[in-house]
Design an enzyme around this catalytic site. Structure first.
Site, mmCIF file in Angstrom:
data_model
loop_
_atom_site.group_PDB
_atom_site.id
_atom_site.type_symbol
_atom_site.label_atom_id
_atom_site.label_comp_id
_atom_site.label_asym_id
_atom_site.label_seq_id
_atom_site.Cartn_x
_atom_site.Cartn_y
_atom_site.Cartn_z
ATOM 1 N N ASP A 6 39.130 46.143 32.985
ATOM 2 C CA ASP A 6 39.728 45.894 34.288
ATOM 3 C C ASP A 6 40.498 44.581 34.216
ATOM 4 O O ASP A 6 40.357 43.810 33.251
ATOM 5 C CB ASP A 6 38.617 45.833 35.344
ATOM 6 C CG ASP A 6 39.153 45.581 36.734
ATOM 7 O OD1 ASP A 6 40.215 46.135 37.057
ATOM 8 O OD2 ASP A 6 38.520 44.822 37.485
ATOM 9 N N ARG A 11 49.728 37.744 43.108
ATOM 10 C CA ARG A 11 49.413 38.898 43.940
ATOM 11 C C ARG A 11 50.096 38.710 45.290
ATOM 12 O O ARG A 11 49.953 37.668 45.923
ATOM 13 C CB ARG A 11 47.900 39.023 44.136
ATOM 14 C CG ARG A 11 47.134 39.183 42.840
ATOM 15 C CD ARG A 11 45.673 38.794 43.010
ATOM 16 N NE ARG A 11 44.989 39.629 43.980
ATOM 17 C CZ ARG A 11 44.275 40.706 43.656
ATOM 18 N NH1 ARG A 11 44.180 41.069 42.398
ATOM 19 N NH2 ARG A 11 43.653 41.404 44.578
#
Length: 1284
Positions: free
Chosen positions: A611, A820
């Protein structure tokens, strides 16, 4: 239909005959002459196909009536389905204790119970006639988990639901032995030795003592059964502690079914007899209890129940830090300081006098309790929030906000009896729930048997939707300082926790599979050798003393040591040693081995699936930049943001006292600025305000040991906390939030207060969250301005925004920096528009099927269109420590790394480059994004096939789905050779699918590593799962085979511990097989010497001692050997290639060890038979038994040979190796005097024995040792080159 008509249609016009009714007579539709009505399909809450016997209720003011009138039972009218549905929760059996109204119906109850056993017996007979009206619920009713369920709060439920007992035990007293023995003997090795042991019962097959073959197997079984039994006992103890945990339950005693303080109805007393005083007291209490609509519906009494005794419909009282014992719906949440006046906490124990109504004090006590209950309405209505911890359910460590149902937060506990909950079937989805809560009117709970001339009005039922925010699942913990009332909805095996608990896939190590293959070869070798010797016996002996198949079986038993039972014992013990060494390694603190059966696979990994967020990055968020359309702010430019916030919210001179900022307030301090400055300031202000309002963060006040108070934020996402911390840093602080309001402070003064009208939380499907608020003019006066704020991922927000020219471009720029991004929008709503939206939302929220889709359509229609873009934020997720050198080292070790993330392609690409997952100098990234047709898939793979070693793939979730659906083989063929693959916008199911595909397509070992609940499926599907305890909780860590605290720790886990575990187990397994082969070759030589006679060479203790006390510890000490130092494994990660190839244990090495065993066995046994003196008279009781001196020479040479072979194989000596070898040699020497029954002890002191022994040992060990040294000198291998 009025009450008189209902009463006449039910056929109860003669009240004097009620005492003669049997249960069969109480059914108004039962008739042998009339056929049963055809059953129609109906929902689970429709009871029109049966007429249950209701609990009896009375309403209105008490009138002067004959006592006989009290005996009239109330049976539902067949033509009144509405009535039946209202009382669905009261469908309790007539004769159940506490369910029938006491008092005037006592005689009917007693008589019915005494005379209805025949009717119950007839209903149990398979051929007896049954009346549809009182039939038990069929498969479509609510007892089936395939339909919805309706729960009457505080009442006994009609449908039987499972008990709330927790049971994690694997066995029962009856199933323990059968199940454990089956699990053991379904393994080939154990079954093989079981058959060998059982064969010794037959005299024709018996060779030596029975204990020789039974004892080793019994030892293995005893250890396994003891471990399983102890583990199960401990599980039962833990279950017992949880099941006995006490909980406070509110017992609601309706006036129509009041009971005693101990919860037992007086009608349930033995013999059904009552004194005259009891009867008078009950009548008096009825006079007091029955009143108008202003009277409470029930009396509330606290009782204590253990967790296992809780039932569906029970109302729990939960306190801070208390575990939730079942799946519940939160009815009310009251702050601890406000809960002191709650009726439950102030309820007094009911004395016997009060319960039978003999004193007037009972009535006073009752009225006091009711008033106290009602006094909490104001305080409880102001709250309703509660925080729970869900780390034991989903692994998430952040507190989750839960709110009480809006319909019940202000409802007094005495009115809970009017509540009805409708919910779906038990489900394992912990983040999803849909239900409906109904508040029945009081008149639906009462019945006036007398006709009334007053026209009736149709009673209304108030309904409210229930969502996941109103629930608390089993095994969560109440974290906030609140007192919560909750009704039990699902119990025991139907809870979310129980349904989500699935047995993990049983993982078997690759080394164990390889050894199983070699064991099968050994079994084939044993059978072939047995047949060969029997054939030899038949050729040389004309007289057949026994059948040939008996001889074959005897040889199979003699050669059973070829398949050593100690092999499994040694390997299992070695795994425990490896787990211990990993756990105590100070270089990787906090590492936990949760699956100790596969440590060798750590040295065989070829594919690593990881991940990104929280795994390669820290999941520590910091807002770095904001963009408001006119410019970007970050770093030192944040001072300009602070200045704009100050000018916007600082109190102006002449402003009204207590006035707050609203959308109509104007520019504030920005009014005096230039036009350009004012426009920029307004944009900044609007963005900061939106970020301070649009979130799910709740501030909490923490008090330190010094008494100082500090504010911390609780949220389910670290992104949310980072944003709120940033708004506080620039001047706008979230100071207070509850279920209804939120207050923002500037410089410690409240400047903004909003009423939270609706909130739509972020989900993995929607990828956005929104909130509708109304601004306050003052702290107490709501205003008119209603605004909808929304933020989310750019992919979902861009289509919802009004036309703009900067969002898409800036999102790409920030993503390339590895940040992000979130896009923020706003929409002002008029009161009319909001009213239309609320009406549509209410209708959609009451749907029990496809509720989410219905709500989504309402949002899209009324809110999510033409949003005004306010700007976007860029949040940085810091990289994990040492992530760059770790990934580079793993890549050099030959691991192919796939990064599977749900983030944007741009962000994932930036992280891959910055973390050095992809080398910017030597590798190119080939993107495959937004494929919309399967026909485009194969051409997109061509660049990967051209240069696979220097190309990395970047693919999004939509394109990946196309490949997995239409071209999985072609996709794997193109991507498996790549050094790195970056898959973005991946769902958890896609992660698991990719893992399974790689495992099945390659047959190689696959490792998956993650830190969040969305990584669990990938971790479980991999051969080895690694969980990181991070910001997203412990769920991945608990589901994994190994738990680490940071990504860089897997470097040592693979290169050092994986190497040692694999090479040590390979050496241990081959030595154990060599030990068995060696003694079997000696047995074969001896059998050939006896012309194929199946006579044991070593029997009884000699056979058992050889595999245990005389060789076990030296051989097992190999688990501490190492071929290189830890420093060299990090310096030369290429050493890992050797492990991936599996060269330490292969068919080639097995053939080499088989040849060594054959050579050494021939030298030792053939040499002993040739060198030992001729048998002396009387040295052996039979001519077919081995000579004592030959046996002494052969057995001693065998022991010394094994000890020297262990010493010759050791690469790095450990003190325990010296101790094991020397102590074993001394132990054997000390035991020889006690083996006079097998050996010729007198020959030990003669020189002839010692020179013969030296010749045998030198001839068996010398050539093997010299050959090994020459091979290492000629072909040193990569390890020899590294060691120099």
């Amino acid at each position: 239909m009025n009450r008189q008509q209902q009463r006449s249609e039910q056929g109860y016009n003669d009240p004097d005959s009620d005492l003669d009714f049997d249960l069969e007579e109480l059914d108004p539709v039962s008739s042998s002459q009339s056929p049963p009505p055809r059953r129609q399909a109906r929902s689970s809450t429709d009871y029109s196909g049966r007429i249950p016997l209701r609990n009896l209720r009375y309403g209105g003011r008490r009138r002067q009536r004959a006592v006989e009138d009290d005996l009239e039972p109330l049976v539902a009218d067949e033509d009144a389905p509405g009535k039946r549905e209202e009382h669905a929760g009261d469908d309790a059996p007539l004769l159940a204790n506490g369910s029938l109204r006491r008092g005037s119906l006592l005689d009917l109850d007693a008589e019915a119970r005494s005379r209805s056993w025949k009717a119950r017996l007839r209903r149990l007979l398979p051929l007896s006639k049954r009346h549809i009206a009182i039939a038990l619920a069929d498969e479509t009713s609510e007892d089936s988990t395939a339909t919805n369920r309706t729960i009457q709060v505080g009442s006994r439920q009609v449908t039987p639901y499972p008990a709330n007992a927790i049971s994690n035990a694997k066995y029962t007293a009856l199933s323990f032995l059968p199940v454990t023995l089956w699990n053991e003997f379904k393994l080939f090795l154990n079954l093989y030795f079981l058959l060998v042991a059982l064969s010794q019962v037959l005299p024709a097959l018996r060779i030596g003592y029975l204990s020789t073959y039974v004892a080793p197997l019994a030892f293995v079984l005893a250890v396994t059964l003891g471990k399983e039994g102890w583990d199960d006992v401990m599980r039962r103890r833990r279950d017992g502690e949880a099941n006995k945990e006490p909980y406070v339950v509110l017992r609601l005693e309706g006036h129509g079914r009041a009971g005693t303080g101990k919860g037992k109805s007086l009608s349930g007393s033995k013999g059904g007899k009552r004194s005259k005083v009891d009867r008078t007291a009950e009548l008096a209490r009825e006079e007091e209890a029955v009143g108008g609509e202003d009277e409470p519906s029930a009396r509330v009494i606290e009782v204590r129940k253990s967790a296992k005794d809780l039932a569906v419909g029970d109302v729990l009282v939960l306190e801070k830090n208390q575990r939730v014992p079942a799946d519940v719906i939160i009815l009310k949440s009251i702050a601890t300081d406000a809960a002191v006046s709650e009726d439950v906490s102030s309820a007094q124990p009911w004395t016997a006098e009060a319960l039978i109504g003999l004193t007037e004090d009972a009535g006073d006590r009752r009225s006091t309790s009711v008033s106290a209950d009602e006094s909490t309405t104001a305080s409880s209505d102001a709250g309703g929030e509660a925080f729970i911890r869900t780390d034991q359910l989903d692994g998430e460590t952040d507190w989750k906000l839960r709110v009480a149902a809006s319909l019940t937060q202000s409802l007094t506990a005495s009115e809970y009896l009017r509540l009805r909950v409708t919910a779906g079937k038990p489900d394992k989805r912990v983040n999803d729930f849909a239900g409906t809560l109904e508040l029945l009117p009081k008149q639906s709970q009462v019945y006036d048997p007398l006709p009334s001339d007053i026209p009736e009005t149709t009673p209304t039922i108030t309904s409210a939707p229930l969502t996941i925010d109103n629930t608390a699942w089993a095994n969560t913990v109440l974290a906030s300082s609140t007192r919560v009332h909750a009704v039990v909805l699902y119990t025991g095996p139907q809870t979310r926790a129980a349904l989500s608990t699935a047995s993990s896939r049983s993982k078997i190590g690759l080394l164990e599979l390889e050894i199983n293959s070699l064991v099968k070869i050994l079994c084939i070798l044993t059978a072939a050798l047995s047949l060969l010797l029997v054939a030899l016996q038949r050729f040389e002996n004309d007289e057949e003393e026994r059948p040939w198949y008996v001889s074959v079986m005897r040889f199979l038993i003699l050669f059973s040591t070829i398949v050593p039972i100690s092999l499994r014992v040694n390997l299992d013990m070695a795994k425990s040693v490896y787990a211990y060494l990993i756990h105590r390694d100070q270089g990787i603190p906090g590492t936990i081995v949760r699956t100790s059966t596969i440590p060798e696979d750590l040295g065989r990994i070829e594919y690593l699936l990881t991940d990104k967020t929280g795994t390669l990055t820290r999941n520590e968020m910091e807002l770095r930049k904001v963009h408001v359309g006119s410019g970007s702010y970050g770093g030192e430019a944040m001072d300009e943001v602070r200045e704009s916030v100050r000018l916007s919210f600082a109190k102006e001179e002449g402003a009204a006292e207590g006035a707050l900022w609203t959308p109509s307030s104007g520019y504030g301090g920005l009014a005096s600025a230039t036009r350009t400055r004012r426009e920029i300031g307004v944009r900044v202000r609007d963005l900061v305000l939106a970020l301070a309002i649009c979130h799910n963060v709740t501030p909490t006040i923490n008090e330190t040991a010094n008494g100082e108070k500090s504010t911390s934020y609780q949220a389910s996402s670290p992104d949310e906390i980072a944003i709120v911390q940033w708004t506080e840093a620039v001047g706008l602080k979230v100071a207070h939030r509850d279920r209804r309001t939120m207050t923002l402070h500037f410089a410690g003064v409240p400047v903004v207060k909003v009423e939270i009208l609706n909130i739509f939380p972020f989900t993995s499907d929607s990828k956005r969250m929104g909130i509708v608020v109304r601004f306050y003019n003052t702290l107490t006066q709501p205003g008119e301005g209603i605004v909808f704020y929304q933020k989310g991922a750019d992919t979902v927000m861009s289509p919802l925004l009004a036309a703009n020219d900067y969002i898409d471009e800036e999102v790409g720029n920030m993503a390339r920096e590895g940040l992000r991004t979130l896009v923020i929008g706003r929409k002002a709503l008029s009161p009319t528009a909001y009213e239309a939206f609320t009406s549509a939302l209410h209708t959609a929220s009451l749907s029990l099927t496809a509720r989410d889709k219905a709500i989504s359509r309402v949002l899209s229609t009324h809110l999510e269109s033409a949003l005004h873009p306010l700007g976007l934020t860029a949040i940085e997720d810091l990289l994990q420590p040492l992530i760059k050198p770790s990934l580079e080292t793993l890549r050099n070790a030959g691991l192919k790394i796939w990064m599977l993330t749900g983030d944007k392609p741009e962000t994932a690409r930036s992280i891959a480059l910055s973390a050095r997952l992809v080398s910017a100098r030597s590798q190119t990234i080939h993107p495959i994004l937004a494929l919309c047709s399967p026909s485009l898939c194969l051409p997109a793979l061509q660049p990967l096939l051209a240069s696979p070693s220097t190309t990395a793939l970047l693919i999004d979730g939509a394109s990946l789905a196309l490949y997995l659906s239409h071209h999985p083989s072609a996709f794997l063929a193109a991507t498996l050779p790549l050094p790195a693959v970056i898959a973005t916008r991946c769902t958890p199911s896609q992660k698991a699918s990719i893992t399974t595909l790689i495992r099945s397509a390659t047959g190689k070992r696959v490792m998956a590593i993650g830190d969040g609940g969305n990584d669990v499926s990938m971790i479980s599907a991999a051969d080895i799962g690694i969980g990181i305890e991070g910001k997203e909780g412990r769920q991945a860590s608990l589901a994994a085979d190994f738990s680490v605290t940071q990504f860089s720790h897997i470097l040592k886990l693979l290169l050092w511990h994986g190497r040692n575990s694999y090479k040590r187990s390979a050496a241990l397994g081959q030595f154990v097989m060599h030990r068995g082969l060696l003694i079997s070759v000696a047995q074969t030589v001896f059998s050939i010497h006896l012309a194929g006679e199946p006579v044991a060479l070593y029997r009884d203790w000699l056979l058992v001692g050889y595999a245990t006390v005389y060789t076990m510890m030296p051989v097992f000490s190999l688990v501490l050997d190492r071929d290189v130092d830890e420093r060299l494994t990090n310096l030369y990660p290429e050493l890992y290639h050797e492990l991936q190839a599996g060269t330490s244990l292969s068919y080639r090495t097995f053939a080499v060890w088989t040849a060594i065993s054959l050579y050494q066995g021939l030298v030792i046994q053939l040499g002993a038979q040739l060198l030992a003196p001729s048998p002396t008279p009387g040295s052996s009781p039979s001519s077919t038994l081995p000579d004592n001196r030959m046996l002494l020479l052969s057995y001693t040479a065998l022991i010394i040979n094994e000890l020297l072979m262990v010493a010759a194989s050791i690469e790095t000596w450990h003190w325990s190796m010296w101790v094991s070898i020397l102590s074993t040699a001394l132990l054997y020497a000390a035991s020889v005097p006690f083996l006079g029954g097998y050996f010729s002890l007198a020959w030990v002191i003669e020189t002839g024995f010692w020179w013969r022994l030296a010749v045998l040992v030198g001839g068996s060990v010398g050539p093997v040792y010299i050959g090994g040294r020459v091979r290492r000198w000629v072909r040193p291998g990569i390890v020899g080159k590294v060691r120099g």
